[in-house]
Design an enzyme around this catalytic site. Structure first.
Site, PDB file in Angstrom:
ATOM      1  CG  LEU A   1       0.691  -3.510  -0.679  1.00 54.59           C
ATOM      2  CD1 LEU A   1      -0.521  -3.603  -1.607  1.00 54.59           C
ATOM      3  CD2 LEU A   1       1.463  -4.823  -0.686  1.00 54.59           C
TER       4      LEU A   1
ATOM      5  CD  GLU B   1       5.564   0.185  -1.242  1.00 55.80           C
ATOM      6  OE1 GLU B   1       4.858  -0.219  -0.304  1.00 55.80           O
ATOM      7  OE2 GLU B   1       5.306  -0.078  -2.441  1.00 55.80           O
TER       8      GLU B   1
ATOM      9  CE1 TYR C   1       2.382 -11.257  -2.539  1.00 55.50           C
ATOM     10  CE2 TYR C   1       2.036  -9.938  -4.515  1.00 55.50           C
ATOM     11  CZ  TYR C   1       2.721 -10.171  -3.333  1.00 55.50           C
ATOM     12  OH  TYR C   1       3.718  -9.324  -2.931  1.00 55.50           O
TER      13      TYR C   1
END
Length: 281
Positions: A192, A168, A22
């Site tokens: 990411l 993260e 997505y």
């Protein structure tokens, strides 16, 4: 169509396996922000999971702009996902199946000015997700569980550590500032690579702000002068406490204030350019 009328077959592999990827694109004054960069990341994610990209980049652009134009609000968050498609339940890839594309747009909600001014708390957790966090997969149960930790604590984010190193946060990238130097983990399969993460790097380079991409230890994070989280919805946001302990003096620091200002100016520049492009087209 209205979201209430949208339907997905129950045998879609996105529903059965979370087998899809997505993107979420922020749209300011009807101008998509870093659209090509988002589409490039979509292409990388699709290639990594071996799902055929159903559209060219030009076709994606046209569909996204059509969706934006149909909405009654100026600032939007355009969400879209591509799954492997509909097939009988079997782990192996089905043959000759059309990918499923779902897309929606909602009002874009950024942190309000008062929250930006005060910053927010965060909690920490061990990063126990899979090892391909560089793929923007719809299989997000790991992130959901980690984000819930901060939600239940009334915190803005959950900052993640793996083997004593910063990775993260549950839904954003993380930067720290130590003695005037901005630091963040480099791109790898464990994080990411955010679009906002890249913008922060570009703005730092363009404005002479020291920036290092390197391994950052948990100890360094907890002793940092500043912590920021970045994402398409949060933009750049200051974390002022971690697990109840103050970061710096417990207020957004000067590094954050400078980067936040640069980011807002950059957004305005992108919007002006996008509006000129739309007029000329």
């Amino acid at each position: 169509m209205p979201v209430e009328e949208a339907r997905v077959p129950v045998l879609d592999r996105g529903f059965i396996f979370g087998d899809g990827v997505y993107e979420l694109i922020p749209v300011y004054s009807r101008v998509p922000f870093r659209l090509d960069e988002h589409l490039a990341r979509l292409e990388r994610s699709l290639a990594a999971v071996r799902i055929r990209n159903p559209y060219s980049r030009a076709e994606w652009r046209d569909i996204i702009l059509q969706l934006v134009a149909k909405q009654g609000f100026e600032d939007q968050g355009v969400y879209f996902q591509v799954t492997r498609g509909v097939a009988k339940r079997d782990h192996a890839f089905p043959k000759n199946v059309e990918p499923t594309v779902f897309m929606m747009s909602n009002p874009l909600v950024n942190p309000p000015a008062a929250q930006v001014e005060s910053g927010g708390p965060a909690v920490s957790a061990e990063d126990n997700r899979w090892l391909r966090c560089d793929i923007k997969s719809i299989s997000l149960v790991g992130n959901v569980l980690l984000r819930q930790l901060s939600a239940e604590a009334g915190a803005a984010e959950t900052i993640l550590f793996r083997d004593g190193k910063l990775t993260e946060a549950s839904a954003s990238n993380v930067f720290i500032v130590r003695r005037g130097v901005i630091q963040s983990p480099p791109k790898s399969s464990l994080i990411l690579a955010g679009i906002t993460y890249d913008v922060v790097a570009e703005l730092a380079a363009a404005n002479g702000l020291p920036l290092e991409f390197r391994e950052v230890t948990e100890k360094e994070v907890r002793a940092a002068d500043e912590i920021w989280v970045t994402s398409s919805s949060k933009e750049v946001f200051a974390i002022v406490s971690l697990d109840g302990a103050k970061i710096g003096d417990g207020r957004p620091g000067p590094g954050f204030r400078r980067m936040y200002q640069l980011y807002q100016e950059f957004k305005q520049k992108v919007m002006r350019a996008g509006k000129r492009e739309a007029v000329s087209a």
